[in-house]
Design a protein around this motif. Structure first.
Motif, short mmCIF file in Angstrom:
data_model
loop_
_atom_site.label_atom_id
_atom_site.label_comp_id
_atom_site.label_asym_id
_atom_site.label_seq_id
_atom_site.Cartn_x
_atom_site.Cartn_y
_atom_site.Cartn_z
N GLU A 14 0.86 -1.18 0.00
CA GLU A 14 0.00 0.00 0.00
C GLU A 14 0.90 1.23 0.00
O GLU A 14 1.83 1.32 0.81
CB GLU A 14 -0.89 0.00 1.24
CG GLU A 14 -1.78 1.22 1.38
CD GLU A 14 -2.58 1.22 2.68
OE1 GLU A 14 -2.68 2.31 3.30
OE2 GLU A 14 -3.07 0.15 3.09
N PHE A 15 0.61 2.17 -0.92
CA PHE A 15 1.47 3.35 -1.00
C PHE A 15 0.71 4.51 -1.61
O PHE A 15 -0.35 4.34 -2.23
CB PHE A 15 2.74 3.06 -1.82
CG PHE A 15 2.49 2.66 -3.25
CD1 PHE A 15 2.60 3.59 -4.28
CD2 PHE A 15 2.19 1.34 -3.57
CE1 PHE A 15 2.39 3.22 -5.60
CE2 PHE A 15 1.98 0.96 -4.89
CZ PHE A 15 2.08 1.90 -5.91
N ALA A 16 1.23 5.70 -1.43
CA ALA A 16 0.66 6.90 -2.03
C ALA A 16 1.35 7.18 -3.35
O ALA A 16 2.58 7.04 -3.45
CB ALA A 16 0.82 8.09 -1.09
N PRO A 17 0.61 7.55 -4.40
CA PRO A 17 1.26 7.87 -5.67
C PRO A 17 2.19 9.07 -5.51
O PRO A 17 1.94 9.96 -4.69
CB PRO A 17 0.08 8.20 -6.60
CG PRO A 17 -1.03 8.59 -5.69
CD PRO A 17 -0.85 7.78 -4.44
N GLY A 18 3.26 9.09 -6.29
CA GLY A 18 4.22 10.18 -6.18
C GLY A 18 4.89 10.47 -7.51
O GLY A 18 4.77 9.70 -8.48
N THR A 19 5.62 11.56 -7.55
CA THR A 19 6.34 11.98 -8.75
C THR A 19 7.78 12.31 -8.40
O THR A 19 8.13 12.50 -7.22
CB THR A 19 5.68 13.22 -9.38
OG1 THR A 19 5.62 14.28 -8.41
CG2 THR A 19 4.26 12.91 -9.85
N ASP A 20 8.62 12.38 -9.45
CA ASP A 20 10.00 12.76 -9.24
C ASP A 20 10.13 14.29 -9.30
O ASP A 20 9.12 15.00 -9.37
CB ASP A 20 10.92 12.07 -10.25
CG ASP A 20 10.57 12.42 -11.70
OD1 ASP A 20 9.93 13.47 -11.95
OD2 ASP A 20 10.96 11.64 -12.59
N ASP A 21 11.33 14.78 -9.29
CA ASP A 21 11.56 16.22 -9.25
C ASP A 21 11.05 16.93 -10.50
O ASP A 21 10.79 18.14 -10.47
CB ASP A 21 13.06 16.51 -9.08
CG ASP A 21 13.58 16.09 -7.71
OD1 ASP A 21 12.75 15.94 -6.80
OD2 ASP A 21 14.80 15.89 -7.59
N GLU A 22 10.88 16.20 -11.60
CA GLU A 22 10.40 16.80 -12.85
C GLU A 22 8.90 16.60 -13.07
O GLU A 22 8.36 16.95 -14.11
CB GLU A 22 11.19 16.23 -14.02
CG GLU A 22 12.68 16.57 -13.96
CD GLU A 22 13.45 16.00 -15.14
OE1 GLU A 22 12.84 15.23 -15.92
OE2 GLU A 22 14.64 16.33 -15.28
#
Length: 439
Positions: A14-22
């Motif tokens: 189970e995790f929260a969606p995320g993005t990189d620095d870009e």
């Protein structure tokens, strides 16, 4: 499959969606998105589309689940992709009187064909519903791509919808004059201006309406297609009441030409704050030349346009199916959140194979509001007026489905039919439930 055997083969994350620095999806989010795309036969988005989708998941505060193979075959996508996907997020369900209840909205449910019948869906669903209870949700919701999957988990089909078509040459004039004025606008003007405000008015007055995901808006406004690319063929129009500058309804549409078949005007989104806007926008659509039929895939079952048409045989139903499914997690909380049409008292015996809601409950309604007391931890048929499974309670919840109908099907039981009739009267909604949001 036992939990022990499942855990030997799979890992549940189970995790929260995320993005990189870009702004691109991070590795875990990106592989989860690719697995969902595989499950729903969707093309991989380009970099811009993937970043946009990830930003929408984050804006909706989604919780992702993935089931990962512990020992994947070399070279298989299982080395990074989950074999099962699942997400949930908060989404309000309107009761149609200005009140609402937050639901645990479930979406993006897939299982890899190579891993079928190994308990993946059951593990994801039971985990998610347990988390829903822990997070205080009174009810879970979903829209299904198949109609036979979710009843085993306690979901009931609460709203049905129709795909319809109206033949233009037989439709007009309408039997009663419409009011107000319709004007054509650009999709961008609609998106930047009154679009969301009109939907909020629709949502507030419409039982069964669900608030929309962040990613839904550019599609329904006609800015993007379902493939995430810029839409080039969508038009928009708005309705205003006589003597008013305020927009109280809008429609977006496209026209599809097909040699050898009917040219069809396809409604993308039709949102109305009142019945006058609805009929006037339909009249406008039926007045557009160079097409044969108007198609609408989200018509409610008692569509008033049928009665309004000059020839009601111009209206045909292409398809009807389930739309919104509801799963009660807290009987007292969800019943106390909704309005009731008449006063009265009933005792409900509820069974629940997953154990979240099994019990006997006393519902007392006074002045349109209910109070619920749990009087037994089991479903006491002898001490109750009405007996039903939690799936049937979910189906009845909005008032679109009648307990009289479910009793005739053998799914709701009572020693005295007057109890069934009282429950039907109590649950009668202020207007016909209508869901125009998918998730």
């Amino acid at each position: 499959m036992s939990n022990e055997a499942f855990d030997d083969r799979y890992e549940l994350r189970e995790f929260a969606p995320g993005t990189d620095d870009e702004g691109a999806p991070n590795a875990e989010t990106g592989s989860w998105m690719q697995a969902v795309g595989l499950g729903f036969h969707e093309a991989d988005p380009d970099a811009e589309g993937a970043a946009r989708m990830a930003s929408h998941f984050i804006a909706d505060e989604e919780t992702f689940l993935g089931v990962y193979v512990r020992k994947p075959f070399p070279g298989s996508v299982d080395e990074t992709w989950p074999a099962g996907t699942f997400t949930w997020f908060r989404k309000a369900l309107s009761w149609g009187d200005g009140s609402s209840v937050d639901t645990q909205a479930i979406s993006a449910v897939t299982v890899r064909p190579t891993e079928r019948r190994r308990g993946i869906l059951r593990r994801m669903m039971t985990h998610a519903l347990e988390r829903g209870v822990a997070e205080g949700y009174a009810v879970a919701s979903l829209t299904a791509s198949e109609g036979t999957i979710y009843r085993r988990f306690g979901f009931g089909s609460a709203i049905r919808e129709r795909a319809v078509r109206v033949r233009r040459e037989r439709a007009l004039p309408l039997l009663a004059p419409t009011s107000g004025s319709v004007s054509v606008v650009t999709p961008q003007w609609l998106a930047d201006g009154p679009g969301k405000t009109v939907f909020e008015r629709f949502h507030t007055r419409t039982p069964g309406s669900m608030v929309r995901n962040a990613g839904t808006w550019p599609i329904v406004f006609g800015l993007l297609g379902n493939d995430g690319q810029k839409a080039k063929d969508v038009r928009a129009a708005v309705h205003r009441a006589d003597g008013s500058d305020e927009v109280d309804g809008y429609v977006t549409w496209r026209v599809k030409e097909d040699r050898g078949s009917d040219t069809a005007l396809e409604i993308v989104d039709l949102v109305y704050a009142n019945d006058q806007a609805y009929t006037a926008l339909w009249e406008f659509l039926l007045s557009i030349d160079l097409n044969d039929v108007v198609k609408y895939n989200r018509s409610r079952l008692d569509d008033p346009i049928v009665a309004a048409l000059g020839d009601n045989r111009a209206y045909d139903v292409d398809h009807e199916e389930d739309h919104v499914w509801l799963r009660v997690l807290d009987v007292a909380a969800v019943l106390e959140s909704r309005p009731f049409a008449v006063d009265g008292s009933l005792t409900l015996a509820v069974t629940d194979a997953l154990g979240h809601t099994t019990g006997t409950y006393r519902l007392d309604v006074q002045e349109a509001r209910g109070s619920v007391t749990r009087i037994a931890d089991d479903a006491d048929a002898a001490g109750s007026d009405v007996q039903l499974d939690v799936a049937e309670l979910g189906a009845l919840l909005i008032g679109s489905v009648s307990p009289v109908t479910l009793a005739a099907a053998g799914l709701v039981r009572a020693a005295d039919t007057a109890s069934i009739e009282l429950l039907r009267a109590m649950l009668l909604p202020p207007r016909t439930p209508h869901g125009i949001t998918y998730f």
